[in-house]
Design an enzyme around this catalytic site. Structure first.
Site, short mmCIF file in Angstrom:
data_model
loop_
_atom_site.label_atom_id
_atom_site.label_comp_id
_atom_site.label_asym_id
_atom_site.label_seq_id
_atom_site.Cartn_x
_atom_site.Cartn_y
_atom_site.Cartn_z
N ARG A 1 0.56 -1.43 -0.14
CA ARG A 1 -0.05 -0.24 0.10
C ARG A 1 1.00 1.37 0.05
O ARG A 1 0.68 2.50 -0.74
CB ARG A 1 -0.91 0.00 1.22
CG ARG A 1 -2.25 1.10 1.04
CD ARG A 1 -3.39 0.91 2.18
NE ARG A 1 -2.27 0.89 3.38
CZ ARG A 1 -3.15 0.91 4.89
NH1 ARG A 1 -4.32 0.36 4.40
NH2 ARG A 1 -3.28 0.49 5.74
N LYS B 1 -2.24 6.65 1.77
CA LYS B 1 -2.35 7.07 3.12
C LYS B 1 -1.64 7.46 3.02
O LYS B 1 -0.30 7.71 2.71
CB LYS B 1 -2.46 5.36 3.73
CG LYS B 1 -2.59 5.64 4.93
CD LYS B 1 -2.37 4.55 5.83
CE LYS B 1 -2.39 4.64 7.36
NZ LYS B 1 -3.56 5.25 8.00
N GLU C 1 -16.33 6.04 4.16
CA GLU C 1 -16.02 5.50 4.94
C GLU C 1 -15.31 6.46 6.43
O GLU C 1 -16.32 7.69 5.76
CB GLU C 1 -14.29 5.03 4.22
CG GLU C 1 -13.45 5.86 4.40
CD GLU C 1 -12.11 5.58 4.10
OE1 GLU C 1 -11.56 4.02 5.31
OE2 GLU C 1 -11.17 5.84 3.30
N1 PLP Z 1 -9.17 3.93 6.18
C1 PLP Z 1 -8.71 4.84 6.88
C2 PLP Z 1 -8.87 6.61 6.75
C3 PLP Z 1 -7.47 5.40 7.57
O1 PLP Z 1 -6.85 5.85 7.84
C4 PLP Z 1 -6.65 4.06 8.61
C5 PLP Z 1 -5.76 3.26 8.71
O2 PLP Z 1 -5.12 3.07 8.46
C6 PLP Z 1 -8.26 2.61 7.91
C7 PLP Z 1 -9.18 2.70 6.56
C8 PLP Z 1 -8.02 1.23 8.09
O3 PLP Z 1 -7.07 0.73 7.13
P1 PLP Z 1 -5.81 -0.85 7.95
O4 PLP Z 1 -6.98 -1.36 8.84
O5 PLP Z 1 -4.76 -1.37 6.55
O6 PLP Z 1 -5.56 0.27 9.60
C1 COI Z 2 -3.79 3.03 11.63
O1 COI Z 2 -5.36 2.36 12.09
O2 COI Z 2 -3.60 2.81 12.02
C2 COI Z 2 -4.07 4.70 11.33
O3 COI Z 2 -3.39 5.09 10.45
C3 COI Z 2 -5.25 5.54 11.31
C4 COI Z 2 -5.17 7.00 11.93
C5 COI Z 2 -6.49 7.05 12.57
C6 COI Z 2 -4.72 6.35 13.57
#
Ligand code: PLP
Ligand code: COI
Length: 341
Positions: free
Chosen positions: A82, A184, A220
């Site tokens: 990612r 991200k 989301e």
């Molecule tokens: N959506 C957003 C906007 C986020 O910042 C995060 C955090 O990482 C997620 C979703 C969840 O992603 P992940 O499960 O890869 O941490």
């Molecule tokens: C995560 O879940 O790792 C993120 O980056 C989300 C953030 C809001 C802490």
């Protein structure tokens, strides 16, 4: 190895300086070897591209102590991929996957004393970050870059962890169609700070963002993907090109199908139909799987039948199974758990 003297029961989600971080630099077309350093500060030019044009991307991952005492991390290859996508979209040099996984493992290993023990409900949060560090005044990518990985012990992102949240549908938008919602990038979070603070001031834990083009479909929240359970116990997963592809969400979909026998439906989800659902939860590395009890909209409050007292049944099973895999209590699918030490 002696653990740090921390009251794990009081640990929230915030920054703690730990002993080592990974530092690597890119210039003249190549990344250096990189290595562990102890200085938590970085020295930057006032003209560094990141300050002006927000050329930055990051990742969020965790390390856990398992039931048998190993320190492990979860699907680091997915975060590596990612971050490669994020970097490419922002005209940054990609940090190669094998180097990324190596940097993450080395940083966790060097800070093993900070990894919360098994059974505390806490984990070591791992934050890889890349910035355009070279000077840039015309709008263009930086001539040089920094990649860092730092870690800190954390508790629950949402207070109460499994206590149902009250969230609202935001009047602001998060990610434009064909924009940067699927990566991200730091810039996605800068624009969310104002709506987030407004939500907090009004007593809500998070904002749900709708699709900006039609403001009809659920996308989301500011820091987590959203999942629903319908009346027939199907797991309903909102689909859109501007949602961040959450690794937790993709893992929960697999867990739902393969471990719990759930039927998973990924499709655009209209806000209008949410009132017909049984459960709603937010998922992400920081959030894990946090239940939603109420969604406040302009048209009124959607009170999920699972209520404000406890987590819905399907959400609870999903959470227990995923955390069980991460903590070494339940056998993991091939390649999901990477042992650090
Ligand atoms: N959506 C957003 C906007 C986020 O910042 C995060 C955090 O990482 C997620 C979703 C969840 O992603 P992940 O499960 O890869 O941490
Ligand atoms: C995560 O879940 O790792 C993120 O980056 C989300 C953030 C809001 C802490």
């Amino acid at each position: 190895m002696e653990k740090k003297n921390i009251d794990w029961s009081k640990l929230g989600f915030g920054y703690t300086r730990t002993d080592y971080r990974w530092h690597s630099e890119w210039k003249d077309g190549a990344w250096d070897e990189g290595g562990l350093v102890s200085d938590e500060y970085i020295h930057l030019l006032e003209s560094a591209c990141v300050f002006h044009y927000s050329q930055s991307c990051f990742e969020g991952m965790k390390a856990y102590t398992t039931k048998n005492g190993d320190i492990v991390t979860f699907r680091p290859d997915m975060n590596a991929e990612r971050m490669m996508d994020s970097a490419a979209r922002l005209e940054m040099p990609v940090y190669p996957k094998d180097k990324f996984v190596h940097a993450v493992i080395e940083t966790i290993h060097a800070n093993a004393a900070w990894v919360p023990p098994y059974g505390t409900g806490c984990s070591l949060y791992v934050r890889p970050v890349m910035i355009g560090s070279g000077p840039q005044i015309g709008v263009a990518p930086a001539p040089s870059y920094m990649f860092r990985v730092f870690v800190m012990p954390v508790g629950a992102y949402f207070k109460g962890a499994v206590k149902p949240l009250r969230v609202r549908v935001s009047d602001f938008d998060r990610a434009a169609p064909r924009g940067t919602g699927h990566i991200k990038a730091g810039l996605n979070y800068a624009m969310s700070l104002h709506p987030t603070m407004e939500a907090h001031r009004e007593g809500f834990a998070e904002n749900i963002y709708l699709d900006p083009a039609t403001r009809t479909y659920v996308e989301e929240t500011g820091g987590a993907n959203i999942l629903f359970v319908d009346k027939d116990n199907n797991l309903i997963v909102p689909k859109s090109d501007s949602i961040l592809p959450s690794i937790t969400r993709r893992s929960l979909v697999y867990v739902g199908q393969k471990y719990l026998g759930l039927n998973v439906i990924e499709r655009p989800v209209a806000l209008e139909e949410v009132k017909g659902f049984k459960e709603c939860a937010l998922c992400g590395t920081a959030a894990v799987l946090a239940p939603v009890g109420e969604i406040h909209t302009k048209e009124g409050v959607i009170a999920l039948p699972s209520g404000m007292d406890k987590m819905g049944e399907v959400s609870a099973k999903l959470r227990t199974t995923l955390t069980g895999i991460q903590n070494g209590e339940i056998e993991a699918p091939e390649g999901w758990i990477v042992k650090v030490c």
